[in-house]
Design a protein around this motif. Structure first.
Motif, PDB file in Angstrom:
ATOM      1  N   LEU A   2       0.828  -1.188   0.000  1.00 37.39           N
ATOM      2  CA  LEU A   2       0.000   0.000   0.000  1.00 37.39           C
ATOM      3  C   LEU A   2       0.871   1.250   0.000  1.00 37.39           C
ATOM      4  O   LEU A   2       1.890   1.303   0.688  1.00 37.39           O
ATOM      5  CB  LEU A   2      -0.902   0.025   1.239  1.00 37.39           C
ATOM      6  CG  LEU A   2      -2.191  -0.773   1.114  1.00 37.39           C
ATOM      7  CD1 LEU A   2      -1.923  -2.224   1.416  1.00 37.39           C
ATOM      8  CD2 LEU A   2      -3.231  -0.228   2.057  1.00 37.39           C
ATOM      9  N   LYS A   3       0.453   2.245  -0.763  1.00 31.50           N
ATOM     10  CA  LYS A   3       1.229   3.478  -0.839  1.00 31.50           C
ATOM     11  C   LYS A   3       0.314   4.689  -0.670  1.00 31.50           C
ATOM     12  O   LYS A   3      -0.814   4.700  -1.139  1.00 31.50           O
ATOM     13  CB  LYS A   3       1.963   3.562  -2.184  1.00 31.50           C
ATOM     14  CG  LYS A   3       3.009   2.479  -2.368  1.00 31.50           C
ATOM     15  CD  LYS A   3       3.809   2.698  -3.628  1.00 31.50           C
ATOM     16  CE  LYS A   3       3.034   2.340  -4.883  1.00 31.50           C
ATOM     17  NZ  LYS A   3       2.802   0.903  -5.009  1.00 31.50           N
ATOM     18  N   SER A   4       0.861   5.689  -0.003  1.00 33.60           N
ATOM     19  CA  SER A   4       0.159   6.960   0.114  1.00 33.60           C
ATOM     20  C   SER A   4       0.252   7.695  -1.213  1.00 33.60           C
ATOM     21  O   SER A   4       1.129   7.413  -2.037  1.00 33.60           O
ATOM     22  CB  SER A   4       0.801   7.802   1.222  1.00 33.60           C
ATOM     23  OG  SER A   4       0.348   9.137   1.179  1.00 33.60           O
ATOM     24  N   MET A   5      -0.652   8.644  -1.439  1.00 37.20           N
ATOM     25  CA  MET A   5      -0.554   9.455  -2.656  1.00 37.20           C
ATOM     26  C   MET A   5       0.299  10.696  -2.449  1.00 37.20           C
ATOM     27  O   MET A   5       0.541  11.452  -3.382  1.00 37.20           O
ATOM     28  CB  MET A   5      -1.949   9.852  -3.147  1.00 37.20           C
ATOM     29  CG  MET A   5      -2.618   8.766  -3.947  1.00 37.20           C
ATOM     30  SD  MET A   5      -4.017   9.372  -4.924  1.00 37.20           S
ATOM     31  CE  MET A   5      -5.232   9.590  -3.653  1.00 37.20           C
ATOM     32  N   THR A   6       0.753  10.943  -1.239  1.00 36.23           N
ATOM     33  CA  THR A   6       1.651  12.065  -0.998  1.00 36.23           C
ATOM     34  C   THR A   6       3.067  11.527  -0.814  1.00 36.23           C
ATOM     35  O   THR A   6       3.277  10.489  -0.185  1.00 36.23           O
ATOM     36  CB  THR A   6       1.233  12.853   0.252  1.00 36.23           C
ATOM     37  OG1 THR A   6       1.232  11.971   1.388  1.00 36.23           O
ATOM     38  CG2 THR A   6      -0.154  13.445   0.080  1.00 36.23           C
ATOM     39  N   GLY A   7       4.024  12.216  -1.385  1.00 37.93           N
ATOM     40  CA  GLY A   7       5.401  11.769  -1.261  1.00 37.93           C
ATOM     41  C   GLY A   7       6.370  12.739  -1.917  1.00 37.93           C
ATOM     42  O   GLY A   7       5.966  13.686  -2.607  1.00 37.93           O
ATOM     43  N   PHE A   8       7.661  12.503  -1.684  1.00 38.62           N
ATOM     44  CA  PHE A   8       8.721  13.345  -2.257  1.00 38.62           C
ATOM     45  C   PHE A   8       9.954  12.486  -2.491  1.00 38.62           C
ATOM     46  O   PHE A   8      10.297  11.615  -1.685  1.00 38.62           O
ATOM     47  CB  PHE A   8       9.057  14.495  -1.316  1.00 38.62           C
ATOM     48  CG  PHE A   8      10.193  15.369  -1.800  1.00 38.62           C
ATOM     49  CD1 PHE A   8       9.964  16.359  -2.738  1.00 38.62           C
ATOM     50  CD2 PHE A   8      11.481  15.165  -1.338  1.00 38.62           C
ATOM     51  CE1 PHE A   8      11.000  17.156  -3.199  1.00 38.62           C
ATOM     52  CE2 PHE A   8      12.529  15.952  -1.788  1.00 38.62           C
ATOM     53  CZ  PHE A   8      12.286  16.958  -2.728  1.00 38.62           C
ATOM     54  N   GLY A   9      10.619  12.725  -3.625  1.00 32.60           N
ATOM     55  CA  GLY A   9      11.866  12.032  -3.922  1.00 32.60           C
ATOM     56  C   GLY A   9      12.816  12.970  -4.655  1.00 32.60           C
ATOM     57  O   GLY A   9      12.371  13.856  -5.392  1.00 32.60           O
TER      58      GLY A   9
END
Length: 292
Positions: A2-9
């Motif tokens: 499962l993954k959140s829709m908010t993120g940063f890379g």
């Protein structure tokens, strides 16, 4: 996973003589939406980057920033506009003759005028540029996805704790539901005794009325479906697909079952339990809006 829709890379490094910076971030969105900001002159990368990102990301509003600096020598050309330079020289001499101004027209003085000298980037190999940028983008997206996964597990942990709470309330509903039938039968029997007084009571009639009431207020089917929905949520933890929309659908179904229990039960205690169930369902709904 499962993954959140908010993120940063982010990736910042040198690849084959190019200094590449790639930053990718996202916020919630119903579908996949992509926008990018790329160093001027490399616009041909936009479509490639969008397709590249879409293979790894299913949902979210994605914003990507790409900076490209070529550290290799010979990547620029200085071009002289001879016709413009000749025009400036003729104009300067004309000014001197007309106004009686003496002075020499030098290369240094002419070169300072706009557009006499211009810098052009030498043609670059687009395939090479894409290979370099895609390698950097891959690292940035990997970091981005890892962050999304960590946040996704946190969100799902919260969802599961709320589902456990719902399950415990459902168990209380199942315990309480048969008691409402017994209470109804007792009330019905007492009411008939009061009305009929010394006359005999028809036990068959009481049993029939109680059976009709029991069928009317039975919530077994709804609680079984609620349990099934909760089990389905647990299976989502093992899914490798984007399951945010499926979760949203399940939440709608759970809310429908809770409403049905509330309308059928006709019991104040169960009504309060349904309110608690619906409160938890609403909190779950808020959380899964963040899940891809």
């Amino acid at each position: 996973m499962l993954k959140s829709m908010t993120g940063f890379g982010r990736f910042d490094g040198i690849i084959e003589g190019y200094h590449i910076i790639v930053e990718i971030k996202s916020v919630n969105h119903k579908y996949f939406e992509f926008s990018s900001r790329i160093t001027r002159g490399y616009g041909f990368l936009e479509e490639k980057l969008m397709s590249f990102a879409q293979k790894r990301i299913s949902r979210g509003k994605i914003d990507m920033y790409v900076s490209i600096d070529n550290y290799e020598e010979g990547d620029v050309q200085v071009v002289v506009n001879h016709s413009l330079a000749a025009g400036y020289i003729a104009a300067l001499r004309e000014i001197g003759e007309k106004h009686g101004i003496s002075g020499n027209v030098t290369f240094e003085s002419v070169s300072r005028y706009p557009d006499v000298l211009s810098i052009h980037k030498a043609p670059e190999d687009e395939e090479k540029i894409w290979n370099v940028v895609s390698a950097a983008a891959e690292k940035a997206i990997e970091s981005f996805i890892n962050m999304r996964a960590v946040e996704g597990q946190r969100l799902f942990g919260d969802v599961m704790s709320r589902l456990d709470k719902i399950l415990s309330i459902v168990e209380k509903v199942e315990e309480r539901s048969p008691l409402t039938v017994i209470e109804y039968r007792t009330k019905l029997e007492n009411k008939l005794k009061e009305v009929l007084q010394d006359r005999s009571i028809d036990d068959t009639r009481i049993l029939t009325e109680a059976a009709i009431f029991a069928d009317k207020v039975a919530v077994d089917e709804e609680t079984v479906r609620l349990r099934s929905h909760i089990n389905q949520f647990r299976k989502f933890a093992e899914s490798s697909e984007a399951i945010g929309r499926k979760m949203d659908f399940l939440v709608q179904e759970m809310n429908r079952e809770a409403n049905t229990i509330g309308s059928k039960a006709g019991d104040s205690e169960i009504a309060y339990m349904v309110v608690d169930i619906k409160a938890e369902i609403e909190k779950i709904r808020e959380q899964i809006q963040n899940i891809e």
